[in-house]
Design a protein around this motif. Structure first.
Motif, PDB file in Angstrom:
ATOM      1  N   VAL A 189      51.999   8.960 -52.838  1.00 49.31           N
ATOM      2  CA  VAL A 189      51.589   7.642 -52.356  1.00 49.31           C
ATOM      3  C   VAL A 189      51.312   7.701 -50.856  1.00 49.31           C
ATOM      4  N   ALA A 190      52.207   8.360 -50.111  1.00 52.56           N
ATOM      5  CA  ALA A 190      52.035   8.455 -48.660  1.00 52.56           C
ATOM      6  C   ALA A 190      50.734   9.157 -48.308  1.00 52.56           C
ATOM      7  N   ASN A 191      50.435  10.275 -48.966  1.00 53.25           N
ATOM      8  CA  ASN A 191      49.218  11.000 -48.621  1.00 53.25           C
ATOM      9  C   ASN A 191      47.972  10.250 -49.056  1.00 53.25           C
ATOM     10  N   THR A 192      48.056   9.528 -50.162  1.00 56.50           N
ATOM     11  CA  THR A 192      46.937   8.680 -50.571  1.00 56.50           C
ATOM     12  C   THR A 192      46.617   7.661 -49.478  1.00 56.50           C
ATOM     13  N   LEU A 193      47.655   7.036 -48.930  1.00 57.70           N
ATOM     14  CA  LEU A 193      47.447   6.028 -47.879  1.00 57.70           C
ATOM     15  C   LEU A 193      46.962   6.667 -46.579  1.00 57.70           C
ATOM     16  N   GLN A 194      47.414   7.876 -46.283  1.00 59.63           N
ATOM     17  CA  GLN A 194      46.926   8.571 -45.094  1.00 59.63           C
ATOM     18  C   GLN A 194      45.433   8.874 -45.222  1.00 59.63           C
ATOM     19  N   CYS A 195      45.012   9.340 -46.395  1.00 60.67           N
ATOM     20  CA  CYS A 195      43.584   9.606 -46.633  1.00 60.67           C
ATOM     21  C   CYS A 195      42.773   8.321 -46.507  1.00 60.67           C
ATOM     22  N   ARG A 196      43.285   7.249 -47.060  1.00 58.15           N
ATOM     23  CA  ARG A 196      42.579   5.965 -46.976  1.00 58.15           C
ATOM     24  C   ARG A 196      42.424   5.516 -45.529  1.00 58.15           C
ATOM     25  N   ALA A 197      43.497   5.648 -44.766  1.00 52.54           N
ATOM     26  CA  ALA A 197      43.435   5.216 -43.366  1.00 52.54           C
ATOM     27  C   ALA A 197      42.414   6.025 -42.584  1.00 52.54           C
ATOM     28  N   VAL A 253      44.769  14.442 -55.268  1.00 51.72           N
ATOM     29  CA  VAL A 253      45.151  13.386 -54.322  1.00 51.72           C
ATOM     30  C   VAL A 253      43.943  12.895 -53.520  1.00 51.72           C
ATOM     31  N   ALA A 254      43.236  13.826 -52.871  1.00 54.97           N
ATOM     32  CA  ALA A 254      42.167  13.433 -51.951  1.00 54.97           C
ATOM     33  C   ALA A 254      40.926  12.920 -52.669  1.00 54.97           C
ATOM     34  N   VAL A 255      40.816  13.182 -53.966  1.00 62.98           N
ATOM     35  CA  VAL A 255      39.710  12.610 -54.744  1.00 62.98           C
ATOM     36  C   VAL A 255      40.250  11.553 -55.704  1.00 62.98           C
ATOM     37  N   MET A 256      41.043  11.970 -56.689  1.00 64.17           N
ATOM     38  CA  MET A 256      41.428  11.048 -57.762  1.00 64.17           C
ATOM     39  C   MET A 256      42.317   9.902 -57.283  1.00 64.17           C
ATOM     40  N   SER A 263      42.949   4.297 -55.773  1.00 62.63           N
ATOM     41  CA  SER A 263      43.544   3.287 -54.889  1.00 62.63           C
ATOM     42  C   SER A 263      42.504   2.332 -54.323  1.00 62.63           C
ATOM     43  N   LEU A 264      41.240   2.750 -54.330  1.00 59.63           N
ATOM     44  CA  LEU A 264      40.141   1.910 -53.830  1.00 59.63           C
ATOM     45  C   LEU A 264      39.338   1.280 -54.965  1.00 59.63           C
ATOM     46  N   ASN A 265      39.771   1.475 -56.217  1.00 60.12           N
ATOM     47  CA  ASN A 265      38.982   1.143 -57.416  1.00 60.12           C
ATOM     48  C   ASN A 265      37.540   1.624 -57.262  1.00 60.12           C
ATOM     49  N   ALA A 266      37.409   2.875 -56.804  1.00 56.59           N
ATOM     50  CA  ALA A 266      36.102   3.486 -56.570  1.00 56.59           C
ATOM     51  C   ALA A 266      35.727   4.397 -57.734  1.00 56.59           C
ATOM     52  N   ALA A 267      34.430   4.616 -57.914  1.00 60.07           N
ATOM     53  CA  ALA A 267      33.937   5.467 -58.989  1.00 60.07           C
ATOM     54  C   ALA A 267      34.091   6.941 -58.627  1.00 60.07           C
ATOM     55  N   MET A 268      34.439   7.735 -59.647  1.00 63.12           N
ATOM     56  CA  MET A 268      34.495   9.184 -59.513  1.00 63.12           C
ATOM     57  C   MET A 268      33.380   9.791 -60.358  1.00 63.12           C
TER      58      MET A 268
END
Length: 588
Positions: free
Chosen positions: A242-250, A274-277, A282-287
């Motif tokens: 979760v932490a790394n997901t939020l770091q990537c988002r930021a 993590v950096a893709v999926m 977390s952004l409800n973005a398409a993959m």
């Protein structure tokens, strides 16, 4: 004098990026999928496509509401099979919709994901199943027979299998069934004790698993270190991911922009996981799924048609795109790309420059580890992108450079040493390996655990970090330390060189037994030519005399891991075999 405690990197952050994201939410990783499904059920989660003769690319989409519902159904079935909290469940799949469903289902059931390279031979796969203690496995039909061989003697009691065609567009599914399914090994005879995923999703539709999962629970086993010794399973908690997901988002996400992710790097590796999926979910973005990134035509065609904005990749992939003739000819439009993070291996400056020319986007080098999944550093997207640097530490990451011998003394700014770090995404340790865990996670003067990365690095006065090389790969040539990465970058500056791998080998001169020499394995670009002497002379313009490899072998390709790292250990093995063969020939 600037110190590591001053965190000079914070002053280099792009505007709007916070210095800290604490406190981090205390929820499991699959909360992001549930939130996206609840708030944006119609948003596209996965785009699966195929190129058809005379038709072009046809596509199918899966929505977030459906992904979450299917993950719920599969999780409920896993619990009914006897999967309990903390049990390990293996996934053997390339990038596809089923991987996403399986991943989040395992987490919802309280299990631990053991995502494995599906192309491993049965013996290697068996070793991972045994080491992890996996009790179930979810596999693509293409790898079913391999899994059944590897299953023997392991704890795997339940096998779930799915066919890649199940989420293809209807026309592609039909043509695949007719022309490729049997020929390429996707059509199987399932054993009676095993389960089809499609049947499970139908039977358990509408059901959910009632398992309490916390941020402290282990979510993932990621095997690492296979290129340097016995593979080790790095254990990462939900909270770390979760932490790394939020770091990537930021670091990367833009406000008010619908991002699209090119899912080309393997999701079975934490970089893709993590950096893709997780980032995309977390952004409800398409993959946009790319099952085989070695198919460069498929990669660039997906970019051309589906217009991704974020592209996580590795240098070998960017380099392959740069040198794909139809791209240079302007056949494919890469201009949708806003930003790429290149990781897993050093990014050659020439590769970076050329890709940015072709796409118009920015490719930033970053750094991450399976032990701190996944990213810990990256260059700014809008700020100064320093060539050769892995960039700045992410929010809430602390860094030091320490001496190479004991690892206790901080090195002055600008001097090389081992990179050590701490932050919210560090692993708990290596599963079943207390000695290796103690070597990697050491208590600092402050009583906190620091991760010793094994990478030789330095920090400049502005807080940008530079990886010099892996500690284990440093060569001693004529009394001088030589870093293979520096030599590889210099060789790749030659316009005829596509790729280069450099390794220290035992000196071939009998008078210099016990000493090392440098050897380079070089891949030449299609249509180009160069001699050993020409390349040595070119290297002499960029390297110190003792850094120049005087032994060069031209090869068709370099051995690499699935995420693009050069297998230097394999190069050393090739050299040893070559010498042994030469000795045998001489005796005969």
């Amino acid at each position: 004098m600037v110190t590591y405690q001053d965190k000079p990197w914070l002053q280099q952050y792009d505007p709007g990026i916070p210095h800290s994201l604490a406190p981090y939410p205390e929820h499991p990783l699959h909360t992001y999928l549930e939130e996206s499904a609840r708030n944006h059920p119609e948003a596209i989660a996965v785009i699966t496509s195929a190129r058809l003769p005379a038709v072009g690319r046809v596509s199918a989409t899966v929505k977030y509401g459906d992904i979450n519902a299917w993950a719920d159904a599969l999780a409920a079935s896993l619990v009914d099979m006897g999967i309990r909290k903390g049990d390990r469940v293996a996934i053997l799949m390339p990038n596809c919709a089923q991987f996403v469903i399986a991943f989040y289902a395992i987490l919802k059931a309280g299990g631990v994901v053991v995502a494995l390279n599906p192309t491993l031979p049965p013996r290697r796969l068996h070793d991972h199943l045994m080491d992890s203690g996996a009790v179930a496995a979810i596999s693509l039909s293409l790898f079913y027979d391999t899994l059944k061989q590897a299953q023997e003697g392991s704890k795997v009691q339940h096998v779930i299998v799915t066919n890649i065609k199940e989420y293809l567009p209807p026309l592609a599914r039909f043509l695949f069934s007719v022309a490729k399914e049997k020929k390429e090994g996707h059509r199987i005879t399932k054993r009676p004790e095993d389960h089809w995923l499609a049947d499970i999703l139908t039977r358990y539709g509408g059901k959910r698993a009632d398992v309490a999962v916390t941020s402290d629970d282990v979510a993932v086993f990621q095997y690492t270190g296979g290129t340097t010794g016995v593979p080790k399973a790095a254990m990462s908690t939900h909270g770390a991911l979760v932490a790394n997901t939020l770091q990537c988002r930021a670091w990367l996400a833009r406000t008010g922009v619908e991002e699209r992710f090119l899912a080309a790097i393997p999701l079975f590796h934490v970089f893709g996981m993590v950096a893709v999926m997780s980032f995309a979910v977390s952004l409800n973005a398409a993959m946009i799924m790319v099952p085989n990134a070695r198919d460069i035509e498929d990669v660039v065609d997906n970019i051309h048609v589906h217009r991704p904005t974020i592209f996580m990749g590795v240098p070998a992939l960017f380099n392959a795109i740069n040198n794909f003739p139809p791209v240079a000819a302007g056949k494919y439009d890469l201009s949708s790309i806003y930003a790429c993070i290149s990781g897993s291996a050093p990014l050659p400056p020439a590769t970076k420059r050329r890709f940015e020319e072709l796409s118009g986007g920015v490719i930033i080098e970053g750094f991450g580890m399976s032990e701190a999944p996944t990213a810990s550093h990256a260059n700014p997207v809008r700020g100064e992108n320093r060539t050769g640097s892995i960039g700045l530490p992410f929010p809430d990451m602390e860094m030091r450079i320490v001496d190479l011998d004991e690892g206790t003394e901080e090195m002055p700014m600008g001097e090389v040493g081992e990179l050590v770090m701490r932050g919210p995404q560090l692993m708990k340790g290596y599963y079943g390996m207390p000695t290796e865990t103690a070597n990697a996670l050491r208590e600092g003067p402050d009583g906190e655990k620091w991760l010793y990365t094994g990478d030789i690095a330095r920090m400049d006065e502005d807080g940008y970090f530079y990886i010099v090389d892996r500690k284990k790969d440093v060569a001693l040539i004529g009394g001088f330390n030589v870093y293979p990465r520096v030599v590889e970058d210099a060789l790749m500056e030659h316009p005829a060189v596509l790729e280069a791998g450099v390794v220290a080998i035992p000196h071939p001169d009998p008078a210099k037994v016990g000493q090392e020499a440098l050897k380079a394995w070089v891949v030449v670009k299609s249509g180009e030519s160069i001699t050993t002497q020409q390349l040595i002379e070119f290297a002499g313009q960029k390297l110190a005399r003792y850094e120049i490899p005087t032994r060069i072998e031209f090869v068709d390709e370099l051995p690499r891991t699935m995420v693009g790292k050069i297998l230097r250990r394999e190069l050393a093995r090739m050299e040893l075999e070559s010498r042994e063969k030469a000795e045998e020939d001489a005796e005969n």
